[in-house]
Design a protein around this motif. Structure first.
Motif, PDB file in Angstrom:
ATOM      1  N   VAL A 160       0.795  -1.220   0.000  1.00 38.48           N
ATOM      2  CA  VAL A 160       0.000   0.000   0.000  1.00 38.48           C
ATOM      3  C   VAL A 160       0.834   1.279   0.000  1.00 38.48           C
ATOM      4  O   VAL A 160       0.284   2.372  -0.006  1.00 38.48           O
ATOM      5  CB  VAL A 160      -0.961   0.029   1.210  1.00 38.48           C
ATOM      6  N   GLY A 161       2.161   1.175   0.000  1.00 40.85           N
ATOM      7  CA  GLY A 161       3.001   2.363   0.058  1.00 40.85           C
ATOM      8  C   GLY A 161       3.010   3.151  -1.233  1.00 40.85           C
ATOM      9  O   GLY A 161       2.572   2.685  -2.292  1.00 40.85           O
ATOM     10  N   LYS A 162       3.578   4.366  -1.177  1.00 38.44           N
ATOM     11  CA  LYS A 162       3.590   5.240  -2.339  1.00 38.44           C
ATOM     12  C   LYS A 162       4.436   4.684  -3.471  1.00 38.44           C
ATOM     13  O   LYS A 162       4.236   5.032  -4.640  1.00 38.44           O
ATOM     14  CB  LYS A 162       4.084   6.633  -1.952  1.00 38.44           C
ATOM     15  N   GLU A 163       5.382   3.789  -3.172  1.00 35.55           N
ATOM     16  CA  GLU A 163       6.224   3.203  -4.216  1.00 35.55           C
ATOM     17  C   GLU A 163       5.477   2.184  -5.065  1.00 35.55           C
ATOM     18  O   GLU A 163       5.975   1.756  -6.108  1.00 35.55           O
ATOM     19  CB  GLU A 163       7.473   2.558  -3.597  1.00 35.55           C
ATOM     20  N   TYR A 164       4.272   1.772  -4.630  1.00 33.71           N
ATOM     21  CA  TYR A 164       3.525   0.730  -5.325  1.00 33.71           C
ATOM     22  C   TYR A 164       2.432   1.268  -6.243  1.00 33.71           C
ATOM     23  O   TYR A 164       1.558   0.512  -6.689  1.00 33.71           O
ATOM     24  CB  TYR A 164       2.925  -0.247  -4.312  1.00 33.71           C
ATOM     25  N   GLY A 165       2.466   2.550  -6.536  1.00 35.95           N
ATOM     26  CA  GLY A 165       1.544   3.100  -7.515  1.00 35.95           C
ATOM     27  C   GLY A 165       0.090   2.841  -7.188  1.00 35.95           C
ATOM     28  O   GLY A 165      -0.354   3.025  -6.056  1.00 35.95           O
ATOM     29  N   GLU A 166      -0.648   2.350  -8.189  1.00 41.52           N
ATOM     30  CA  GLU A 166      -2.107   2.263  -8.072  1.00 41.52           C
ATOM     31  C   GLU A 166      -2.659   0.850  -8.174  1.00 41.52           C
ATOM     32  O   GLU A 166      -3.870   0.649  -8.116  1.00 41.52           O
ATOM     33  CB  GLU A 166      -2.739   3.110  -9.179  1.00 41.52           C
ATOM     34  N   PHE A 219      -6.612 -16.947  -9.721  1.00 40.68           N
ATOM     35  CA  PHE A 219      -6.066 -16.347  -8.509  1.00 40.68           C
ATOM     36  C   PHE A 219      -4.678 -15.789  -8.800  1.00 40.68           C
ATOM     37  O   PHE A 219      -3.826 -16.494  -9.337  1.00 40.68           O
ATOM     38  CB  PHE A 219      -5.933 -17.388  -7.389  1.00 40.68           C
ATOM     39  N   CYS A 220      -4.434 -14.533  -8.434  1.00 39.10           N
ATOM     40  CA  CYS A 220      -3.073 -14.000  -8.505  1.00 39.10           C
ATOM     41  C   CYS A 220      -2.849 -13.072  -7.322  1.00 39.10           C
ATOM     42  O   CYS A 220      -3.770 -12.380  -6.867  1.00 39.10           O
ATOM     43  CB  CYS A 220      -2.797 -13.319  -9.841  1.00 39.10           C
ATOM     44  N   ARG A 221      -1.600 -13.101  -6.837  1.00 38.73           N
ATOM     45  CA  ARG A 221      -1.307 -12.370  -5.607  1.00 38.73           C
ATOM     46  C   ARG A 221       0.160 -11.952  -5.609  1.00 38.73           C
ATOM     47  O   ARG A 221       1.036 -12.708  -6.035  1.00 38.73           O
ATOM     48  CB  ARG A 221      -1.594 -13.269  -4.392  1.00 38.73           C
ATOM     49  N   HIS A 222       0.437 -10.741  -5.102  1.00 43.75           N
ATOM     50  CA  HIS A 222       1.785 -10.255  -4.861  1.00 43.75           C
ATOM     51  C   HIS A 222       1.899  -9.905  -3.378  1.00 43.75           C
ATOM     52  O   HIS A 222       1.823  -8.739  -2.994  1.00 43.75           O
ATOM     53  CB  HIS A 222       2.072  -9.019  -5.704  1.00 43.75           C
ATOM     54  N   ILE A 223       2.078 -10.900  -2.531  1.00 45.73           N
ATOM     55  CA  ILE A 223       2.196 -10.680  -1.088  1.00 45.73           C
ATOM     56  C   ILE A 223       3.257 -11.638  -0.547  1.00 45.73           C
ATOM     57  O   ILE A 223       3.127 -12.861  -0.704  1.00 45.73           O
ATOM     58  CB  ILE A 223       0.853 -10.902  -0.361  1.00 45.73           C
TER      59      ILE A 223
END
Length: 425
Positions: free
Chosen positions: A263-269, A289-293
């Motif tokens: 959720v940081g500013k470096e992660y855009g939208e 299903f797709c995830r980047h965590i």
């Protein structure tokens, strides 16, 4: 082959010239230009230079000079004697691709962020160049429609076009797909596909950058450039689902997603997770299903479940076919599909054979965009309304001082889609 080709007859002759030279002496030189010099572009150029064809890299283009120079050093170290890119054939800036396409090359490798793909593929077709285009092909429906129109022109000109869906060329995928299509598991009832990972690189904002420079550097996190990771990465698995269905595409989708961790500013939208239910015309469902965590279960996997068994394919591993009453059949990955896709493309080029992977790759890109529309909107979205969407994500103009449509708030955080509220198509 040393002359650029710019009309129908010349483009057809270009393909025949390669074929005639290959049959006569096996020594026809194929000149390539690399457009987009990141990691995938560098890898694609190395793959092209390592085919059996007599290939030489003669031009390069990238938005940023340092990217180009780093790529050039890497390619030269891996492919000595196959690179001839003097300073006057190094093109930088947002318009560098135009100069590379107009150079004395026969094939262009389009490996920039996918938001640039429609305009670059159009330019390559206009110039009569054969094309390798990385996936996905666009990030919004207007971009898809531009690719569709360019594809028709490419066919008229007899141009060969490959697309970077390397799984289509891997042993484990081809062997199991052949058996599924022959009825080994019967009618497919549903599919499960996954692209779950910890995420990718981040390019933090640097002092003095314009907003456009920052977004192009950190392109993965902006929809006009990337399409969100459901489009940029998960399109691999989505393409395999369509392939299971004999290259049909879904007729509707619904889903959910959001930003939980990234959720940081470096992660855009973009979101950090998506879950989509795609439905095909015959009622078959695909659960996506797709995830980047980080710290979660990772999977690059496609499964099809039928009335007589099921198939599972691990993206960078093996595949297994489970047929009721029979022992499982297993296939190892075999050669890396990134190399095989280039081997297949250049073999067709040398043989003068027709070669067009856009016909099935375009619907796969649009299917991924359909999925994003469903997760961003929070409602059922049909294929017909998705493909007709007029939501163009690109900036009004392409220049370093231009203003992108997505901008950060006072705290530096970019707004993301709000299901039920945001315009998503």
């Amino acid at each position: 082959m040393s002359k650029s080709v710019g009309n129908n007859g010349a483009a057809l002759a270009a393909g025949l010239s390669i074929a005639r030279g290959a049959h006569a002496a096996g020594s026809d030189l194929v000149k390539i230009a690399l457009i987009g010099c990141g990691g995938r572009g560098t890898g694609a150029a190395i793959n092209a230079l390592n085919t059996k064809a007599n290939v030489k890299l003669v031009a390069m283009a990238d938005a940023f000079p340092d990217r180009l120079e780093n790529s050039l050093r890497g390619i030269q170290s891996q492919c000595p004697g196959k690179v001839d890119v003097p300073s006057d054939r190094k093109f930088t800036g947002l318009d560098g691709y135009e100069k590379a396409i107009q150079s004395d090359c026969d094939v262009v490798l389009l490996c920039t962020p996918p938001g640039f793909r429609p305009r670059q593929l159009e330019a390559a077709v206009r110039a009569g160049k054969h094309i390798f285009a990385e996936k996905p092909l666009a990030t919004d429906a207007p971009g898809v429609r531009r690719i569709m129109a360019a594809n028709e022109e490419a066919k008229k000109k007899g141009l060969r076009v490959a697309v970077g869906h390397h799984l289509r060329h891997e042993v484990k995928h081809k062997e199991i797909m052949k058996r599924v299509h022959d009825g080994a598991i019967g009618k497919i009832h549903f599919m499960r596909i996954y692209f779950n990972s910890s995420g990718v690189w981040v390019m933090p904002r640097k002092p003095g950058q314009t907003e456009m420079q920052h977004q192009v550097r950190n392109w993965y996190y902006f929809n006009w450039l990337c399409g969100d990771h459901i489009v940029e990465q998960h399109v691999h698995d989505i393409d395999v689902a369509n392939w299971f269905m004999k290259d049909q595409h879904p007729v509707r989708a619904n889903g959910m997603g959001g930003r939980q961790v990234r959720v940081g500013k470096e992660y855009g939208e973009i979101f950090d997770h998506h879950c989509v239910e795609f439905e095909y015309a015959d009622g078959t469902k695909c659960f996506s299903f797709c995830r980047h965590i980080p710290g979660c279960w990772d999977a690059f996997l496609e499964c099809a479940h039928g009335e007589k068994g099921w198939a599972e394919i691990y993206g960078h591993g093996h595949s297994v076919l489970h047929v009721d009453g029979q022992p499982p059949q297993r296939w190892e990955r075999g050669p890396d599909g990134h190399q095989v896709e280039m081997d297949d493309f250049f073999a067709a080029l040398l043989a003068g054979q027709r070669y067009n992977e856009l016909d099935w790759a375009i619907p796969s890109t649009m299917t991924a965009i359909l999925g994003r529309m469903a997760t961003y909107s929070g409602r059922i979205v049909t294929w017909d309304e998705a493909i007709r969407s007029d939501l163009d994500l690109a900036p009004e103009r392409l220049a370093w001082d231009a203003t992108p449509k997505s901008l950060p708030g006072p705290d530096g955080i970019y707004p993301c889609a709000i299901p039920g509220v945001s315009k998503a198509l």
